[in-house]
Design a protein around this motif. Structure first.
Motif, PDB file in Angstrom:
ATOM      1  N   GLU A  80       2.897   1.237   4.760  1.00  0.00           N
ATOM      2  CA  GLU A  80       3.157  -0.178   4.997  1.00  0.00           C
ATOM      3  C   GLU A  80       3.279  -0.440   6.500  1.00  0.00           C
TER       4      GLU A  80
ATOM      5  N   PRO B 241      12.455  -3.824   3.865  1.00  0.00           N
ATOM      6  CA  PRO B 241      11.610  -3.835   2.662  1.00  0.00           C
ATOM      7  C   PRO B 241      12.437  -4.183   1.421  1.00  0.00           C
ATOM      8  N   HIS B 242      11.874  -4.964   0.549  1.00  0.00           N
ATOM      9  CA  HIS B 242      12.600  -5.355  -0.672  1.00  0.00           C
ATOM     10  C   HIS B 242      12.932  -4.153  -1.555  1.00  0.00           C
ATOM     11  N   CYS B 243      12.163  -3.052  -1.369  1.00  0.00           N
ATOM     12  CA  CYS B 243      12.365  -1.873  -2.215  1.00  0.00           C
ATOM     13  C   CYS B 243      13.655  -1.119  -1.882  1.00  0.00           C
TER      14      CYS B 243
ATOM     15  N   ALA C 196       9.978   0.330   6.849  1.00  0.00           N
ATOM     16  CA  ALA C 196       8.998   0.446   5.751  1.00  0.00           C
ATOM     17  C   ALA C 196       8.536   1.895   5.658  1.00  0.00           C
ATOM     18  N   CYS C 197       7.742   2.183   4.635  1.00  0.00           N
ATOM     19  CA  CYS C 197       7.121   3.498   4.557  1.00  0.00           C
ATOM     20  C   CYS C 197       5.951   3.531   5.550  1.00  0.00           C
TER      21      CYS C 197
ATOM     22  N   THR D 195      14.437   2.827  -2.548  1.00  0.00           N
ATOM     23  CA  THR D 195      14.023   3.570  -1.351  1.00  0.00           C
ATOM     24  C   THR D 195      15.173   3.628  -0.349  1.00  0.00           C
TER      25      THR D 195
ATOM     26  N   ASN E 170      10.615   7.275  -0.406  1.00  0.00           N
ATOM     27  CA  ASN E 170       9.756   6.158  -0.808  1.00  0.00           C
ATOM     28  C   ASN E 170       9.766   6.019  -2.328  1.00  0.00           C
ATOM     29  N   GLY E 171       8.761   5.358  -2.861  1.00  0.00           N
ATOM     30  CA  GLY E 171       8.657   5.217  -4.306  1.00  0.00           C
ATOM     31  C   GLY E 171       8.651   3.767  -4.758  1.00  0.00           C
ATOM     32  N   CYS E 172       8.802   2.834  -3.822  1.00  0.00           N
ATOM     33  CA  CYS E 172       8.720   1.393  -4.090  1.00  0.00           C
ATOM     34  C   CYS E 172       9.903   0.840  -4.891  1.00  0.00           C
TER      35      CYS E 172
ATOM     36  N   MET F 144       0.832  -1.205   0.000  1.00  0.00           N
ATOM     37  CA  MET F 144       0.000   0.000   0.000  1.00  0.00           C
ATOM     38  C   MET F 144       0.865   1.252   0.000  1.00  0.00           C
ATOM     39  N   PRO F 145       1.307   1.698  -1.134  1.00  0.00           N
ATOM     40  CA  PRO F 145       2.164   2.884  -1.144  1.00  0.00           C
ATOM     41  C   PRO F 145       1.358   4.149  -0.892  1.00  0.00           C
TER      42      PRO F 145
ATOM     43  N   LEU G 253      10.998   4.768   6.179  1.00  0.00           N
ATOM     44  CA  LEU G 253      11.753   5.167   4.983  1.00  0.00           C
ATOM     45  C   LEU G 253      11.804   6.689   4.934  1.00  0.00           C
TER      46      LEU G 253
HETATM   47  S1  SF4 Z   1       7.730   2.107  -0.539  1.00  0.00           S
HETATM   48 FE1  SF4 Z   1       8.518   0.020  -0.131  1.00  0.00          FE
HETATM   49  S2  SF4 Z   1       7.610  -0.469   1.868  1.00  0.00           S
HETATM   50 FE2  SF4 Z   1       6.370   1.209   1.044  1.00  0.00          FE
HETATM   51  S3  SF4 Z   1       4.694   0.223  -0.108  1.00  0.00           S
HETATM   52 FE3  SF4 Z   1       6.373   0.618  -1.585  1.00  0.00          FE
HETATM   53  S4  SF4 Z   1       7.494  -1.344  -1.637  1.00  0.00           S
HETATM   54 FE4  SF4 Z   1       6.266  -1.349   0.268  1.00  0.00          FE
END
Ligand code: SF4
Ligand code: SF4
Length: 204
Positions: free
Chosen positions: A165, A89-91, A161-162, A193, A188-190, A1-2, A185
């Motif tokens: 999330e 977070p994987h991002c 996480a952001c 990050t 952000n931006g998925c 959920m960004p 974070l």
């Molecule tokens: S910024 Fe990272 S932690 Fe936040 S929703 Fe996107 S992928 Fe998930």
């Protein structure tokens, strides 16, 4: 959920985050809080630094303050916890494609860093946390957490996480006997990050 907006606080002065922490201690002052938040946004030129409109900047700042408040609430229990896990977070991996050599275990589900890039934030954090005895998970999303916590009983958890999330984390951990600490974070931006290694090191 960004978030519906992207942000980058990496160039905002460090004192901004100290100010956020200070407000978290006094969060009960609801009548003056909105005015205080607006003052901080102006003082640190958050809109100029991030390009966010005032309403989005307020959402972001409020989330930072809420996270700090939860951290304060659970800090003592967390410090007394023994078995701990770190959820990254994987991002925040340097690469989100096949150049990332992390192993993905779908049964958990989580990535395990293979340390392919010395300047990868996840790599550096993974090394630091494992030295301190943490199990480290690099998660595709917060929804992976219940399965992990049902398999292994952790007393303390640090989640990165952001803010959006992190709400998922909060809802999941709410009913569990786990002391959680959050590291938000700051970009952000998925993908690509960023979180503060300094904040992370102090938290764990
Ligand atoms: S910024 Fe990272 S932690 Fe936040 S929703 Fe996107 S992928 Fe998930
Ligand atoms: S250092 Fe780890 S997380 Fe970063 S790109 Fe390489 S395998 Fe992936």
């Amino acid at each position: 959920m960004p978030y519906k907006f992207t942000f980058d606080l990496t160039k905002v002065p460090r004192f901004f985050f100290t100010e956020v922490a200070r407000i978290s201690y006094r969060r009960g002052m609801h009548k003056t809080l909105l005015k205080r938040l607006q003052d901080i946004i102006t003082k640190f030129r958050i809109q100029e630094a991030t390009g966010l409109n005032l309403s989005d900047a307020l959402v972001l700042l409020q989330d930072f303050i809420d996270l700090q408040a939860v951290n304060l609430l659970y800090r003592k229990d967390f410090l007394e916890s023994n078995k701990r896990a770190l959820f990254l977070p994987h991002c925040s991996r340097k690469y989100m494609d096949s150049r990332c050599k992390a192993n993905f275990d779908a049964s958990i589900p989580s990535y395990t860093c293979s340390h392919c890039s010395g300047d990868c934030l996840v790599n550096m954090t993974d090394c630091l946390a494992r030295k301190k005895g943490y199990d480290v998970y690099v998660l595709p999303g917060g929804s992976c957490i219940p399965k992990i916590l049902k398999t292994i009983h952790y007393e303390g958890i640090v989640g990165v996480a952001c803010g959006e999330e992190m709400r998922v984390y909060g809802e999941i951990l709410g009913g569990m006997n786990v002391a959680g600490q959050a590291v938000p974070l700051i970009k952000n931006g998925c993908a690509n990050t960023i979180f503060s290694m300094d904040t992370l090191a102090k938290t764990i």
